[in-house]
Design a protein around this motif. Structure first.
Motif, PDB file in Angstrom:
ATOM      1  N   SER A 183     -59.821 -57.130  -0.114  1.00 48.17           N
ATOM      2  CA  SER A 183     -61.215 -56.685  -0.133  1.00 48.17           C
ATOM      3  C   SER A 183     -61.578 -55.867   1.090  1.00 48.17           C
ATOM      4  O   SER A 183     -62.185 -54.808   0.981  1.00 48.17           O
ATOM      5  N   ILE A 184     -61.201 -56.350   2.257  1.00 42.33           N
ATOM      6  CA  ILE A 184     -61.703 -55.715   3.477  1.00 42.33           C
ATOM      7  C   ILE A 184     -60.613 -55.236   4.403  1.00 42.33           C
ATOM      8  O   ILE A 184     -60.905 -54.655   5.439  1.00 42.33           O
ATOM      9  N   GLY A 185     -59.363 -55.469   4.036  1.00 39.99           N
ATOM     10  CA  GLY A 185     -58.278 -54.992   4.864  1.00 39.99           C
ATOM     11  C   GLY A 185     -57.997 -55.896   6.047  1.00 39.99           C
ATOM     12  O   GLY A 185     -58.335 -57.068   6.029  1.00 39.99           O
ATOM     13  N   SER A 186     -57.398 -55.312   7.069  1.00 42.50           N
ATOM     14  CA  SER A 186     -56.909 -56.129   8.187  1.00 42.50           C
ATOM     15  C   SER A 186     -58.003 -56.444   9.192  1.00 42.50           C
ATOM     16  O   SER A 186     -57.847 -56.256  10.393  1.00 42.50           O
ATOM     17  N   ARG A 187     -59.122 -56.936   8.708  1.00 43.64           N
ATOM     18  CA  ARG A 187     -60.198 -57.380   9.602  1.00 43.64           C
ATOM     19  C   ARG A 187     -59.978 -58.861   9.867  1.00 43.64           C
ATOM     20  O   ARG A 187     -60.669 -59.722   9.318  1.00 43.64           O
ATOM     21  N   TRP A 188     -58.980 -59.115  10.696  1.00 43.01           N
ATOM     22  CA  TRP A 188     -58.509 -60.490  10.841  1.00 43.01           C
ATOM     23  C   TRP A 188     -59.581 -61.427  11.375  1.00 43.01           C
ATOM     24  O   TRP A 188     -59.622 -62.601  11.020  1.00 43.01           O
ATOM     25  N   SER A 189     -60.410 -60.921  12.234  1.00 48.17           N
ATOM     26  CA  SER A 189     -61.439 -61.798  12.802  1.00 48.17           C
ATOM     27  C   SER A 189     -62.433 -62.228  11.725  1.00 48.17           C
ATOM     28  O   SER A 189     -62.897 -63.369  11.722  1.00 48.17           O
ATOM     29  N   ILE A 190     -62.736 -61.312  10.822  1.00 48.13           N
ATOM     30  CA  ILE A 190     -63.656 -61.660   9.737  1.00 48.13           C
ATOM     31  C   ILE A 190     -62.987 -62.646   8.781  1.00 48.13           C
ATOM     32  O   ILE A 190     -63.586 -63.627   8.343  1.00 48.13           O
ATOM     33  N   ILE A 191     -61.737 -62.375   8.486  1.00 45.93           N
ATOM     34  CA  ILE A 191     -60.997 -63.275   7.613  1.00 45.93           C
ATOM     35  C   ILE A 191     -60.911 -64.663   8.259  1.00 45.93           C
ATOM     36  O   ILE A 191     -61.127 -65.686   7.614  1.00 45.93           O
ATOM     37  N   ALA A 192     -60.630 -64.666   9.557  1.00 46.37           N
ATOM     38  CA  ALA A 192     -60.507 -65.947  10.269  1.00 46.37           C
ATOM     39  C   ALA A 192     -61.818 -66.718  10.245  1.00 46.37           C
ATOM     40  O   ALA A 192     -61.824 -67.952  10.229  1.00 46.37           O
ATOM     41  N   ALA A 193     -62.923 -65.999  10.235  1.00 45.88           N
ATOM     42  CA  ALA A 193     -64.229 -66.657  10.227  1.00 45.88           C
ATOM     43  C   ALA A 193     -64.433 -67.483   8.964  1.00 45.88           C
ATOM     44  O   ALA A 193     -65.258 -68.398   8.932  1.00 45.88           O
ATOM     45  N   HIS A 194     -63.689 -67.150   7.917  1.00 44.61           N
ATOM     46  CA  HIS A 194     -63.808 -67.893   6.669  1.00 44.61           C
ATOM     47  C   HIS A 194     -62.750 -68.980   6.536  1.00 44.61           C
ATOM     48  O   HIS A 194     -62.665 -69.639   5.505  1.00 44.61           O
ATOM     49  N   LEU A 195     -61.948 -69.130   7.562  1.00 43.71           N
ATOM     50  CA  LEU A 195     -60.913 -70.169   7.547  1.00 43.71           C
ATOM     51  C   LEU A 195     -61.077 -71.022   8.800  1.00 43.71           C
ATOM     52  O   LEU A 195     -60.478 -70.736   9.829  1.00 43.71           O
ATOM     53  N   PRO A 196     -61.867 -72.064   8.716  1.00 40.37           N
ATOM     54  CA  PRO A 196     -62.150 -72.902   9.880  1.00 40.37           C
ATOM     55  C   PRO A 196     -60.875 -73.413  10.530  1.00 40.37           C
ATOM     56  O   PRO A 196     -59.976 -73.906   9.856  1.00 40.37           O
ATOM     57  N   GLY A 197     -60.810 -73.276  11.841  1.00 38.03           N
ATOM     58  CA  GLY A 197     -59.654 -73.786  12.561  1.00 38.03           C
ATOM     59  C   GLY A 197     -58.504 -72.808  12.676  1.00 38.03           C
ATOM     60  O   GLY A 197     -57.548 -73.056  13.399  1.00 38.03           O
ATOM     61  N   ARG A 198     -58.594 -71.708  11.952  1.00 36.23           N
ATOM     62  CA  ARG A 198     -57.542 -70.697  12.015  1.00 36.23           C
ATOM     63  C   ARG A 198     -57.980 -69.553  12.905  1.00 36.23           C
ATOM     64  O   ARG A 198     -59.153 -69.181  12.913  1.00 36.23           O
ATOM     65  N   THR A 199     -57.027 -68.984  13.620  1.00 31.92           N
ATOM     66  CA  THR A 199     -57.360 -67.859  14.483  1.00 31.92           C
ATOM     67  C   THR A 199     -56.919 -66.563  13.828  1.00 31.92           C
ATOM     68  O   THR A 199     -56.055 -66.561  12.939  1.00 31.92           O
ATOM     69  N   ASP A 200     -57.510 -65.483  14.291  1.00 29.00           N
ATOM     70  CA  ASP A 200     -57.143 -64.188  13.719  1.00 29.00           C
ATOM     71  C   ASP A 200     -55.657 -63.893  13.949  1.00 29.00           C
ATOM     72  O   ASP A 200     -54.972 -63.364  13.089  1.00 29.00           O
ATOM     73  N   ASN A 201     -55.190 -64.278  15.127  1.00 33.54           N
ATOM     74  CA  ASN A 201     -53.774 -64.051  15.440  1.00 33.54           C
ATOM     75  C   ASN A 201     -52.873 -64.833  14.497  1.00 33.54           C
ATOM     76  O   ASN A 201     -51.857 -64.326  14.021  1.00 33.54           O
ATOM     77  N   ASP A 202     -53.263 -66.042  14.254  1.00 35.16           N
ATOM     78  CA  ASP A 202     -52.526 -66.916  13.339  1.00 35.16           C
ATOM     79  C   ASP A 202     -52.432 -66.291  11.954  1.00 35.16           C
ATOM     80  O   ASP A 202     -51.352 -66.213  11.350  1.00 35.16           O
ATOM     81  N   ILE A 203     -53.564 -65.872  11.481  1.00 32.84           N
ATOM     82  CA  ILE A 203     -53.639 -65.312  10.139  1.00 32.84           C
ATOM     83  C   ILE A 203     -52.865 -64.002  10.061  1.00 32.84           C
ATOM     84  O   ILE A 203     -52.139 -63.740   9.107  1.00 32.84           O
ATOM     85  N   LYS A 204     -53.011 -63.227  11.104  1.00 35.41           N
ATOM     86  CA  LYS A 204     -52.298 -61.949  11.147  1.00 35.41           C
ATOM     87  C   LYS A 204     -50.791 -62.176  11.092  1.00 35.41           C
ATOM     88  O   LYS A 204     -50.082 -61.538  10.329  1.00 35.41           O
ATOM     89  N   ASN A 205     -50.325 -63.104  11.907  1.00 31.76           N
ATOM     90  CA  ASN A 205     -48.897 -63.422  11.905  1.00 31.76           C
ATOM     91  C   ASN A 205     -48.456 -63.954  10.547  1.00 31.76           C
ATOM     92  O   ASN A 205     -47.402 -63.581  10.040  1.00 31.76           O
ATOM     93  N   TYR A 206     -49.262 -64.824  10.016  1.00 31.69           N
ATOM     94  CA  TYR A 206     -48.924 -65.440   8.729  1.00 31.69           C
ATOM     95  C   TYR A 206     -48.847 -64.382   7.635  1.00 31.69           C
ATOM     96  O   TYR A 206     -47.950 -64.385   6.793  1.00 31.69           O
ATOM     97  N   TRP A 207     -49.791 -63.469   7.681  1.00 31.26           N
ATOM     98  CA  TRP A 207     -49.785 -62.393   6.694  1.00 31.26           C
ATOM     99  C   TRP A 207     -48.530 -61.541   6.854  1.00 31.26           C
ATOM    100  O   TRP A 207     -47.808 -61.268   5.896  1.00 31.26           O
ATOM    101  N   ASN A 208     -48.276 -61.121   8.088  1.00 31.23           N
ATOM    102  CA  ASN A 208     -47.163 -60.201   8.314  1.00 31.23           C
ATOM    103  C   ASN A 208     -45.804 -60.826   8.017  1.00 31.23           C
ATOM    104  O   ASN A 208     -44.889 -60.125   7.599  1.00 31.23           O
ATOM    105  N   THR A 209     -45.677 -62.112   8.256  1.00 39.44           N
ATOM    106  CA  THR A 209     -44.367 -62.730   8.097  1.00 39.44           C
ATOM    107  C   THR A 209     -44.161 -63.359   6.730  1.00 39.44           C
ATOM    108  O   THR A 209     -43.041 -63.433   6.254  1.00 39.44           O
ATOM    109  N   LYS A 210     -45.219 -63.830   6.130  1.00 44.98           N
ATOM    110  CA  LYS A 210     -45.017 -64.573   4.872  1.00 44.98           C
ATOM    111  C   LYS A 210     -45.809 -64.042   3.683  1.00 44.98           C
ATOM    112  O   LYS A 210     -45.265 -63.741   2.642  1.00 44.98           O
TER     113      LYS A 210
END
Length: 266
Positions: free
Chosen positions: A88-115
DNA sequence: AAATGTTCCAACCGCGTCTTG
DNA sequence: GCAAGACGCGGTTGGAACATT
């Protein structure tokens, strides 16, 4: 003239944090807070200070030391949410992270890129391999990871419809609705008249017809993605039906609908 | 068992934006 | 209104751990 460095590079330690450094930073922030200034925080820590750049301290705290950080594997629900929001919004990791309590943008970014990226597009890769017998697996993989993915995401409407400014505005980070500039930002999630955002279609058409050697063929192929690429999405609960629909919106997953609605509220 | 390749993640870097004086 | 400094973000990298040959 360049920007002044945020710290004295010669006197700061880099690389992995030691348990002692973690303990110092954690206890200081828990007792005093950040004081609203990360840059000066390292000098305030302990008797001799913490020989780390303020930015590094901030990153360490936000991504690792914060008490509410959730470590460990991502759930299926989180997978779906990340993928849906990414499309929907692309690599706006901070926004995505805001919808995943306890997850950081870096975490999500890494998770996306690797898995997740592989999980999402691996199926397509397999499908395409069946259609293409030339090229090595590595070449095929590279092609997909780079060109294919980027275009898919663009195709979902990110780049032409959601500038970083509009996202920020929509997300309320500037504190008021975006309309003063007279530009109406079209959400990629609201079904347009065609399966592809028009600007992309034009771009792809012009690019595909370019005379660059080798470009035309690849782009012709890549821009078949309307259906072909989206077929890889069907294993996500939130994307059922997307490939058969003239409506772009894949928002079946409730949490994504909610996130999307929040964006539209602004 | 050793060499090589791959995956994963913490951390760094540079830049745009925001805040403050 | 402007400049400087701080913040926050996204892309990228380094290297440890693991897998494969």
């Amino acid at each position: 003239m360049g920007r002044a460095p945020c710290c004295d590079k010669a006197n700061v330690k880099k690389g992995p944090w030691s348990p002692d450094e973690d303990a110092l930073l954690r206890s200081y922030v828990e007792q005093h807070g950040t004081g609203g200034n990360w840059i000066t925080l390292p000098q305030k820590i302990g008797t001799v200070g913490l020989k780390r750049c303020g930015k590094s301290c901030r990153l360490r705290w936000l991504n690792y030391l914060r008490p509410d950080i959730k470590h460990g594997g991502f759930s299926e629900e989180e997978d779906n949410l990340i993928c849906s929001l990414y499309i929907s919004i692309g690599s706006r990791w901070s926004i995505i992270a805001a919808h995943l309590p306890g997850r950081t943008d870096n975490d999500i970014k890494n998770y996306w890129n690797t898995k997740l990226k592989k999980k999402l597009f691996g199926k397509q890769r397999t499908d395409r391999r069946q259609c293409r017998s030339i090229g090595t697996a590595k070449q095929e993989s590279d092609r997909f990871d780079d060109g294919g993915l980027g275009i898919v995401i663009d195709g979902a409407g990110q780049n032409d419809f959601w500038t970083s400014t509009s996202i920020r505005e929509l997300h309320g980070e500037v504190g008021e609705r975006s309309s003063s500039d007279g530009v109406s930002y079209q959400s990629p999630l609201v079904a347009p008249s065609s399966p592809l955002p028009q600007p992309l279609r034009e771009d792809s058409a012009s690019l595909a017809s370019s005379s660059l050697p080798g470009v035309s063929t690849d782009l012709d192929e890549l821009f078949q993605f309307d259906l072909v690429k989206l077929e890889g999405l069907d294993f996500f609960n939130g994307f059922e039906g997307v490939k058969n629909s003239n409506e772009v919106s894949p928002l079946v997953c409730p949490s994504v609908v909610q996130a999307h609605n929040e964006l539209l509220q602004w």
